[in-house]
Write an enzyme that holds these catalytic residues in place. Structure first.
Site, PDB file in Angstrom:
ATOM      1  N   LYS A  86       0.850  -1.183   0.000  1.00 34.78           N
ATOM      2  CA  LYS A  86       0.000   0.000   0.000  1.00 34.78           C
ATOM      3  C   LYS A  86       0.888   1.235   0.000  1.00 34.78           C
ATOM      4  O   LYS A  86       1.805   1.368   0.836  1.00 34.78           O
ATOM      5  CB  LYS A  86      -0.849  -0.004   1.272  1.00 34.78           C
ATOM      6  CG  LYS A  86      -2.309   0.235   1.030  1.00 34.78           C
ATOM      7  CD  LYS A  86      -3.022   0.062   2.346  1.00 34.78           C
ATOM      8  CE  LYS A  86      -4.465   0.417   2.222  1.00 34.78           C
ATOM      9  NZ  LYS A  86      -5.074   0.560   3.547  1.00 34.78           N
TER      10      LYS A  86
HETATM   11  C1  E4P Z   1      -8.282   0.908   3.608  1.00 30.36           C
HETATM   12  O1  E4P Z   1      -7.571   0.633   2.688  1.00 30.36           O
HETATM   13  C2  E4P Z   1      -8.217   2.198   4.306  1.00 30.36           C
HETATM   14  O2  E4P Z   1      -7.004   2.379   4.931  1.00 30.36           O
HETATM   15  C3  E4P Z   1      -9.355   2.295   5.293  1.00 30.36           C
HETATM   16  O3  E4P Z   1     -10.542   1.849   4.648  1.00 30.36           O
HETATM   17  C4  E4P Z   1      -9.538   3.657   5.889  1.00 30.36           C
HETATM   18  O4  E4P Z   1     -10.735   3.683   6.631  1.00 30.36           O
HETATM   19  P1  E4P Z   1     -11.095   4.843   7.674  1.00 30.36           P
HETATM   20  O5  E4P Z   1     -11.305   6.105   6.910  1.00 30.36           O
HETATM   21  O6  E4P Z   1     -12.344   4.370   8.336  1.00 30.36           O
HETATM   22  O7  E4P Z   1      -9.925   4.962   8.612  1.00 30.36           O
END
Ligand code: E4P
Length: 226
Positions: A86
């Protein structure tokens, strides 16, 4: 649309995987911190998630420069064959994604909030791009509308010449907060929704299913007792 679980919690992943419909997992530094994760334990934790899931597992690089992100990305990708690195949507992230994609390492470009960001992520060779829905809603903007625009823009072009060979980019609806978000993401054509465990459970449950099941059980008792 595929379902990914948005968590670093092994028990949640094991439970969701046992339901038979889980296609992957996404983690981020905040999710790992939430379960009390340590720096030293991170590689092993990612390996354990990868062993539980038959599908891609996103592990986030935290470096600020392209060199740092590339180095981390290579280390993360070496942990298991299903690791996806990521990488944040920023200049250094795009540059690192190009290097990693050229090496056949899959990248999930995260923290994506606009169509231009998503198109640049795709052009840099990202295997996945993650528009965040809920964080737009948090600032009183329409996260689903942003997601819809990104899905439409990505679907309008062919990125097969710029990514990992033979694979097309997929849009992951991220920062999902409700079953309603899941419905909307599916109807507008997102490839994947990554959802917290509580939302996944809400996606399974429906009051009419519970009521109907209770009625069927009660009536079946009449049959068996007759
Ligand atoms: C996933 O890839 C993201 O990091 C995650 O969905 C972020 O979610 P949040 O905005 O609830 O922290």
């Amino acid at each position: 649309m595929k379902f990914f679980l948005d968590t670093a919690d092994l028990a949640e992943i094991e439970e969701a995987a046992s339901w038979g419909a889980l296609a992957g997992v996404t983690t981020n530094p905040s999710l790992y911190a939430r379960i009390g994760g340590t720096f030293a334990g991170f590689p092993d934790h990612i390996r354990r998630i990868c062993a539980l899931v038959d599908g891609p597992v996103s592990a986030e690089a935290v470096g600020s420069t392209r060199d740092e992100i590339v180095r981390e990305g290579r280390e993360l990708a070496a942990l298991a064959p299903n690791v996806v690195v990521k990488v944040p949507t920023m200049v250094e992230g795009l540059a690192a994604t190009r290097v990693l994609a050229n090496e056949g390492i899959r990248v999930n470009m995260t923290l994506c909030f606009s169509v231009p960001q998503a198109l640049l992520a795709a052009r840099s060779g990202a295997r996945y791009v993650s528009p965040f829905v809920g964080r737009f809603d948090d600032i009183s903007e329409d996260g689903i509308e942003q997601l819809s625009d990104i899905v439409e823009a990505i679907d309008a072009y062919d990125f097969s010449d710029v990514g990992v060979a033979g694979e097309r980019i997929e849009v992951i609806a991220a920062s999902i907060r409700s079953a309603q978000h899941v419905t909307q993401a599916a109807l507008l054509g997102a490839d994947i929704a990554t959802v917290p465990f509580n939302v996944l459970r809400k996606c399974v449950e429906h009051p009419l299913t519970s009521n109907g099941l209770a009625a069927f059980k009660k009536d079946w008792e009449k049959v068996t007792n007759a």
